[in-house]
Scaffold this motif. Structure first.
Motif, PDB file in Angstrom:
ATOM      1  N   UNK A   1      23.566  21.027  35.161  1.00  0.00           N
ATOM      2  CA  UNK A   1      24.281  20.438  36.282  1.00  0.00           C
ATOM      3  C   UNK A   1      24.214  21.349  37.497  1.00  0.00           C
ATOM      4  N   UNK A   2      24.135  20.720  38.670  1.00  0.00           N
ATOM      5  CA  UNK A   2      24.154  21.498  39.908  1.00  0.00           C
ATOM      6  C   UNK A   2      25.524  22.167  40.053  1.00  0.00           C
ATOM      7  N   UNK A   3      25.567  23.479  40.378  1.00  0.00           N
ATOM      8  CA  UNK A   3      26.881  24.125  40.564  1.00  0.00           C
ATOM      9  C   UNK A   3      27.648  23.486  41.723  1.00  0.00           C
ATOM     10  N   UNK A   4      28.950  23.563  41.637  1.00  0.00           N
ATOM     11  CA  UNK A   4      29.767  22.969  42.705  1.00  0.00           C
ATOM     12  C   UNK A   4      29.622  23.747  44.008  1.00  0.00           C
ATOM     13  N   UNK A   5      29.853  23.023  45.114  1.00  0.00           N
ATOM     14  CA  UNK A   5      29.741  23.649  46.438  1.00  0.00           C
ATOM     15  C   UNK A   5      31.115  24.076  46.945  1.00  0.00           C
ATOM     16  N   UNK A   6      31.207  25.359  47.312  1.00  0.00           N
ATOM     17  CA  UNK A   6      32.446  25.884  47.883  1.00  0.00           C
ATOM     18  C   UNK A   6      32.222  26.160  49.365  1.00  0.00           C
ATOM     19  N   UNK A   7      33.068  25.606  50.228  1.00  0.00           N
ATOM     20  CA  UNK A   7      32.972  25.909  51.660  1.00  0.00           C
ATOM     21  C   UNK A   7      33.981  26.979  52.022  1.00  0.00           C
ATOM     22  N   UNK A   8      33.520  27.952  52.788  1.00  0.00           N
ATOM     23  CA  UNK A   8      34.446  28.978  53.273  1.00  0.00           C
ATOM     24  C   UNK A   8      34.610  28.791  54.770  1.00  0.00           C
TER      25      UNK A   8
END
Ligand code: UDP
Ligand code: MG
Length: 314
Positions: A3-10
């Protein structure tokens, strides 16, 4: 499992933070090296006068997960935060100050809590003995006053250093409030919230943008954007003093009867002055709310974007 890792926005609001940006981005990258997430950094340049914009434009040229939004002028910390949340694409967004008082190393803990199912992971600054006595006291009084005057229990030491799940952000994005006080709004949102305590670091470079008058404005602003309790208090105060003045009438009659009708100038003038002042204060409180309604009816945007490297903004 591929699975594609989740995207975290900073999201980082920045106003004249030229010396901090490189350092904070570097520390954020170091943190994510240890984690199995994709991440993007979104800096909102809030109309500064130094080289912040040049620094972030350069970063955007060399990094493909670095984004920026440039405001047309200085709109303030809260609108900058809103802009960041509006345009971040992540499955969750972590917001923090540019000055490194909020250690990026805490992301690890915050993301753990997020994975456990919390929608809002916020942070609580512990009493920092290195902060000036004045700053600590003003902050403590700020929250006392805020909680006394409004209907929401805000905790001392909560700043705009928090993780929000996509669920919460999507709700927040639709808020059309002219008058933003993100801290209060996030508490009001509800969802599953978790608090983490931390000891803040020293501001890395540059100066704090919150002076006394800005703090004062934030306090008044915080109260009046969270509740209409001050209006209710004005009414109670009105009742209280009308009742008190009722007691005055028998005294006046008595004074008349015993032939002391004209004396008492001092007490008269002091009551007139007192009630004059009280009425002005209450008028002022009402005025603030009317002003807010006035601003809200104009329906102006919270901020204006001058330039950006995010493609889905025209
Ligand atoms: N900030 C902003 N616009 C402003 C003032 C501040 O975007 O008009 C940003 C600033 O660059 C920093 C954060 O808001 O990232 C918090 O500001 P500051 O560190 O000055 O506040 P303090 O930590 O002293 O309360
Ligand atoms: Mg700071």
């Amino acid at each position: 499992m591929n699975q594609m890792p989740k995207l975290v926005s900073v999201v980082i609001p920045a106003h004249n933070e030229e010396d901090n940006i490189i350092v904070i981005v570097d520390r954020i990258e170091k943190v994510f090296e240890k984690l199995n997430y994709r991440f993007e950094v979104l800096v909102v340049d809030d109309g500064g006068t130094d080289r912040t914009l040049e620094v972030i434009e350069e970063l955007a040229r060399v990094k493909d997960n670095f984004f920026y939004i440039e405001f047309s002028r200085n709109f303030g910390h809260q609108p900058a935060l809103k802009a960041g949340l509006d345009f971040a694409k992540g499955d969750c967004v972590i917001s923090l100050d540019a000055d490194l008082q909020h250690p990026p190393e805490m992301f690890i803990q915050m993301l753990e809590k997020w994975e456990e199912g919390y929608d809002v992971v916020y942070t609580r600054r512990k009493e920092d003995k290195r902060l000036s006595y004045k700053k600590r006291k003003t902050s403590a009084y700020f929250y006392k006053l805020l909680n006394f005057l409004s209907d929401i229990e805000l905790e001392p030491g909560t700043a705009d250093f928090r993780l929000l799940d996509r669920r919460a952000i999507d709700v927040f994005k639709d808020f059309k409030e002219n008058d933003l006080f993100v801290r209060g709004l996030v508490k009001w949102l509800g969802f599953r919230q978790f608090a983490i305590d931390y000891i803040p670091e020293q501001r890395f470079a540059g100066a704090s943008k919150y002076n006394r008058s800005k703090m004062m404005r934030l306090a008044v602003h915080g109260v009046t954007s969270l509740s209409i309790k001050p209006l209710h208090m004005a009414v109670y105060l009105g009742f209280f003093f009308s009742f008190l003045s009722l007691l005055y009438i028998p005294y006046v009659i008595h004074a008349l009867c015993i032939g002391k009708g004209v004396s008492g100038w001092a007490s008269l003038i002091s009551t007139v002055a007192f009630f004059g002042g009280l009425q002005l204060i209450i008028l002022g409180i009402i005025g603030i709310y009317i002003g807010k309604m006035f601003m809200q009816t104009k329906n102006r945007p919270n901020y204006i974007i001058r330039s950006t490297n995010i493609d889905n903004i025209k």
